[in-house]
Design a protein around this motif. Structure first.
Motif, PDB file in Angstrom:
ATOM      1  N   ASP A 219      -2.470 -54.846  -0.544  1.00  0.00           N
ATOM      2  CA  ASP A 219      -2.562 -55.502   0.079  1.00  0.00           C
ATOM      3  C   ASP A 219      -2.610 -55.183   2.228  1.00  0.00           C
TER       4      ASP A 219
ATOM      5  N   ARG B 130     -13.000 -60.547  12.024  1.00  0.00           N
ATOM      6  CA  ARG B 130     -13.523 -60.859  10.727  1.00  0.00           C
ATOM      7  C   ARG B 130     -15.501 -61.142  11.285  1.00  0.00           C
TER       8      ARG B 130
ATOM      9  N   ARG C 192     -18.856 -60.916   5.836  1.00  0.00           N
ATOM     10  CA  ARG C 192     -17.495 -60.944   5.887  1.00  0.00           C
ATOM     11  C   ARG C 192     -16.783 -60.081   4.325  1.00  0.00           C
ATOM     12  N   LEU C 193     -17.658 -60.719   3.303  1.00  0.00           N
ATOM     13  CA  LEU C 193     -17.336 -59.997   1.846  1.00  0.00           C
ATOM     14  C   LEU C 193     -17.974 -58.667   2.140  1.00  0.00           C
TER      15      LEU C 193
ATOM     16  N   TYR D 135     -15.427 -56.757   4.383  1.00  0.00           N
ATOM     17  CA  TYR D 135     -13.632 -56.423   3.288  1.00  0.00           C
ATOM     18  C   TYR D 135     -14.146 -55.583   2.285  1.00  0.00           C
TER      19      TYR D 135
ATOM     20  N   ARG E 111     -11.751 -52.174   1.780  1.00  0.00           N
ATOM     21  CA  ARG E 111     -10.875 -52.081   0.918  1.00  0.00           C
ATOM     22  C   ARG E 111     -10.944 -50.468   0.107  1.00  0.00           C
TER      23      ARG E 111
ATOM     24  N   VAL F 213      -3.863 -66.091   2.408  1.00  0.00           N
ATOM     25  CA  VAL F 213      -4.561 -65.995   1.733  1.00  0.00           C
ATOM     26  C   VAL F 213      -5.735 -67.124   1.587  1.00  0.00           C
TER      27      VAL F 213
ATOM     28  N   TYR G 168     -11.012 -70.229  -0.104  1.00  0.00           N
ATOM     29  CA  TYR G 168     -11.992 -69.810  -0.395  1.00  0.00           C
ATOM     30  C   TYR G 168     -12.052 -68.419  -1.489  1.00  0.00           C
ATOM     31  N   PHE G 169     -10.850 -67.601  -0.690  1.00  0.00           N
ATOM     32  CA  PHE G 169     -10.358 -66.388  -0.977  1.00  0.00           C
ATOM     33  C   PHE G 169      -9.782 -65.938  -1.959  1.00  0.00           C
TER      34      PHE G 169
ATOM     35  N   GLU H  13     -10.195 -68.169  -4.984  1.00  0.00           N
ATOM     36  CA  GLU H  13     -11.662 -69.046  -5.913  1.00  0.00           C
ATOM     37  C   GLU H  13     -11.641 -68.308  -5.905  1.00  0.00           C
ATOM     38  N   LEU H  14     -12.329 -67.100  -4.669  1.00  0.00           N
ATOM     39  CA  LEU H  14     -13.635 -66.433  -4.947  1.00  0.00           C
ATOM     40  C   LEU H  14     -12.439 -65.323  -5.898  1.00  0.00           C
ATOM     41  N   ALA H  15     -11.622 -64.486  -6.040  1.00  0.00           N
ATOM     42  CA  ALA H  15     -10.962 -63.447  -6.396  1.00  0.00           C
ATOM     43  C   ALA H  15     -10.698 -64.484  -7.936  1.00  0.00           C
TER      44      ALA H  15
END
Length: 170
Positions: free
Chosen positions: A34, A46, A51-52, A55, A59, A137, A140-141, A143-145
Motif C-alpha cells: 500500500d 484513475r 479501474r481494476l 490497479y 500492483r 479505502v 466499493y474497494f 467490499e471487493l477486497a
C-alpha cells in the motif's frame, strides 16, 4: 539465517499495526504494498473504465520490485516483513514458489476480524489519516477486497508455517 515474515488478511484486519510490531521484534525491514502504491501512483488519475485492470497492472509491477528488494535484503542477512496483499490462495502459491526457489525461511501470519469491525477501522483510518494510513479505502474497494479474501485452508497450513494471530481489538 535471515527470515521472511508474510502478513496477510482482509482489509482492516490490523495487518499494518501487526507488521510494524513484527518488524521491531525481528529487527526486520518492513515492505508494504500500500505504501508503494500510494507513493508511486497515488496522485495519478484513475480511469473511469478499467479501474481494476489499472490497479492490478501497477500492483504487479510494485510486487516485482518489492520481491527484487526482498531478495537483496535477505541475501545480505536482513530479515524482512512483507505486507503485500496476497489475499487469494493463487497469489500466495506464486509467492511461495519464489520463496522456495530461493530457499528462504518463511512464516505466514494471518490476521482477521469481523467484517463490521474491519469496516469501522477503515472508516476511522480514512478520517484520521494516522500512522497506518497510506490511501483512502472507499466502500466499493473494501467490499471487493473483502469478498476476494481467501484465508489459508488446511492444505496451505500443513505446507507452510502459518500462524493465526489476533490484531488489535479496536
Amino acid at each position: 539465517m535471515p527470515h521472511l515474515h508474510l502478513v496477510i488478511g482482509p482489509v482492516g484486519a490490523g495487518k499494518s499495526t501487526f507488521a510494524r510490531q513484527l518488524s521491531r521484534e525481528h529487527r526486520a525491514v518492513r515492505l508494504t504494498l500500500d505504501a508503494w502504491m500510494a507513493r508511486l501512483f497515488g496522485r495519478d488519475e484513475r480511469p473511469v473504465v478499467g479501474r481494476l485492470e489499472w490497479y492490478v497492472e501497477r500492483r504487479d509491477r510494485c510486487l516485482e520490485q518489492i520481491w527484487e528488494l526482498t531478495k537483496e535484503l535477505v541475501d545480505v542477512g536482513t530479515n524482512v516483513v512483507l505486507e503485500i496483499g496476497l489475499i487469494q490462495r493463487s497469489e500466495r502459491e506464486r509467492f511461495y514458489a519464489q520463496v522456495d526457489e530461493m530457499g528462504y525461511g518463511l512464516t505466514v501470519y494471518v490476521l482477521d476480524a469481523p467484517r463490521e469491525l474491519r469496516w469501522e477501522r477503515v472508516q476511522r483510518r480514512n478520517e484520521e489519516k494516522g500512522n497506518t494510513f497510506s490511501m483512502e479505502v472507499p466502500p466499493y474497494f473494501f467490499e471487493l477486497a473483502s469478498n476476494m479474501w481467501e484465508p489459508p485452508d488446511e492444505d496451505e497450513c500443513f505446507e507452510r508455517d502459518v500462524r493465526f494471530t489476533r490484531g488489535r481489538e479496536v
